[in-house]
Design a protein around this motif. Structure first.
Motif, PDB file in Angstrom:
ATOM      1  N   SER A  15       7.191   7.905  19.366  1.00 42.37           N
ATOM      2  CA  SER A  15       5.891   8.466  19.747  1.00 42.37           C
ATOM      3  C   SER A  15       4.800   7.425  19.928  1.00 42.37           C
ATOM      4  O   SER A  15       3.906   7.605  20.756  1.00 42.37           O
ATOM      5  N   HIS A  75      16.998   7.464  23.749  1.00 41.71           N
ATOM      6  CA  HIS A  75      15.650   7.086  23.329  1.00 41.71           C
ATOM      7  C   HIS A  75      14.789   6.606  24.495  1.00 41.71           C
ATOM      8  O   HIS A  75      13.603   6.922  24.558  1.00 41.71           O
ATOM      9  N   ARG A  99      11.431   8.634  25.955  1.00 36.87           N
ATOM     10  CA  ARG A  99      10.153   7.922  26.064  1.00 36.87           C
ATOM     11  C   ARG A  99       9.633   7.950  27.494  1.00 36.87           C
ATOM     12  O   ARG A  99       8.469   8.288  27.747  1.00 36.87           O
ATOM     13  N   ASP A 100      10.492   7.601  28.447  1.00 35.94           N
ATOM     14  CA  ASP A 100      10.052   7.517  29.838  1.00 35.94           C
ATOM     15  C   ASP A 100       9.630   8.885  30.386  1.00 35.94           C
ATOM     16  O   ASP A 100       8.674   8.980  31.163  1.00 35.94           O
ATOM     17  N   ARG A 144       6.192   9.713  29.015  1.00 35.97           N
ATOM     18  CA  ARG A 144       5.174   8.860  29.644  1.00 35.97           C
ATOM     19  C   ARG A 144       4.766   9.392  31.015  1.00 35.97           C
ATOM     20  O   ARG A 144       3.628   9.206  31.434  1.00 35.97           O
ATOM     21  N   VAL A 192       9.924   2.285  21.398  1.00 31.88           N
ATOM     22  CA  VAL A 192      10.307   3.671  21.619  1.00 31.88           C
ATOM     23  C   VAL A 192       9.565   4.551  20.617  1.00 31.88           C
ATOM     24  O   VAL A 192       8.762   4.068  19.832  1.00 31.88           O
ATOM     25  N   SER A 200       4.997   4.786  21.401  1.00 32.00           N
ATOM     26  CA  SER A 200       5.176   4.119  22.697  1.00 32.00           C
ATOM     27  C   SER A 200       4.680   4.952  23.872  1.00 32.00           C
ATOM     28  O   SER A 200       4.752   4.503  25.015  1.00 32.00           O
ATOM     29  N   VAL A 201       4.176   6.149  23.589  1.00 34.40           N
ATOM     30  CA  VAL A 201       3.722   7.054  24.651  1.00 34.40           C
ATOM     31  C   VAL A 201       2.202   7.199  24.559  1.00 34.40           C
ATOM     32  O   VAL A 201       1.697   7.791  23.595  1.00 34.40           O
TER      33      VAL A 201
END
Length: 167
Positions: free
Chosen positions: A41, A116, A120-121, A124, A39, A43-44
Motif C-alpha cells: 500500500s 504483488h 500494485r500496478d 496505481r 510494493v 507504493s500506491v
C-alpha cells in the motif's frame, strides 16, 4: 504482544524512504538480488496504509535467499520469518519505528512475485479501486485492530479479484 493494526493516510515521503532503503539493500547484498521493487500500500500514491514499507526482492532460489538474510542482518533486518508459499522464502522485518520495513525475499519471476506487481500496478492506474481498497482496510483495521491475521485474511478476496482482473 503483537502491535495493533493502524492504518494512516498516505505519506508522500514513502517513495523517498523506499529509495533510500533500496539503495542500502542493494549496496549490502550486491548482485544476489535480481530485482527489487516497492510494493504494498505504501507504493500506491494516495492509498492509506500501515506505516510499513513493503519491498519485494527477487532471487534465483533458496540459497540466495539465505545469503541475503545473512548479509542483511547487520543493517537491521533481523526479524526473519518464513513465507507461507514455496516461492516466498523470507519476510525480513526492520525497525519498530514508523515507518518500518518488510523485505519479502521471493523466487524471481514466480507467480507470487508477479501477483504483488500486478496488484500494485492495477491500483496505481485505477483510482476507484484504490479508494475501495482504502475503505476496506480502514473497516478491517477497526474491526480487527488486535488481530493481524484476521485483518490480512479480510483483504484476500479483494486482492485476488484485482489480480485476476489485472491478468
Amino acid at each position: 504482544m503483537p502491535r495493533p493494526v493502524v492504518i494512516v493516510p498516505y505519506d508522500p515521503e514513502w517513495p523517498r524512504i523506499y529509495d533510500e532503503e533500496s539503495t542500502l539493500i542493494r549496496d549490502t547484498v550486491g548482485g544476489v538480488i535480481r530485482a527489487l521493487e516497492h510494493v504494498g500500500s505504501t507504493s500506491v500514491p494516495g492509498l492509506w496504509a500501515k506505516p510499513i514499507i513493503d519491498i519485494i526482492a527477487g532471487v534465483d532460489g533458496p540459497a540466495d535467499a539465505e545469503r541475503c538474510r545473512e548479509l542483511l542482518q547487520p543493517i537491521g533486518y533481523d526479524d526473519a520469518s518464513t513465507g507461507d508459499n514455496p516461492d516466498w522464502y523470507y519476510c525480513l522485518g526492520k525497525g519498530p519505528h514508523s515507518p518500518g520495513f518488510h523485505l519479502h525475499i521471493v523466487k524471481e519471476g514466480s507467480r507470487f512475485h508477479e501477483k504483488h506487481i500486478l496488484f500494485r500496478d492495477w491500483l496505481r492506474s485505477h483510482p476507484a479501486d484504490a479508494e475501495a481498497y482504502t475503505e476496506l482496510k480502514i473497516r478491517l483495521a477497526e474491526k480487527y485492530r488486535n488481530d493481524r491475521v484476521a485483518y490480512t485474511d479480510g483483504k484476500t478476496e479483494f486482492i485476488n479479484g484485482i489480480v485476476e482482473r489485472a491478468k
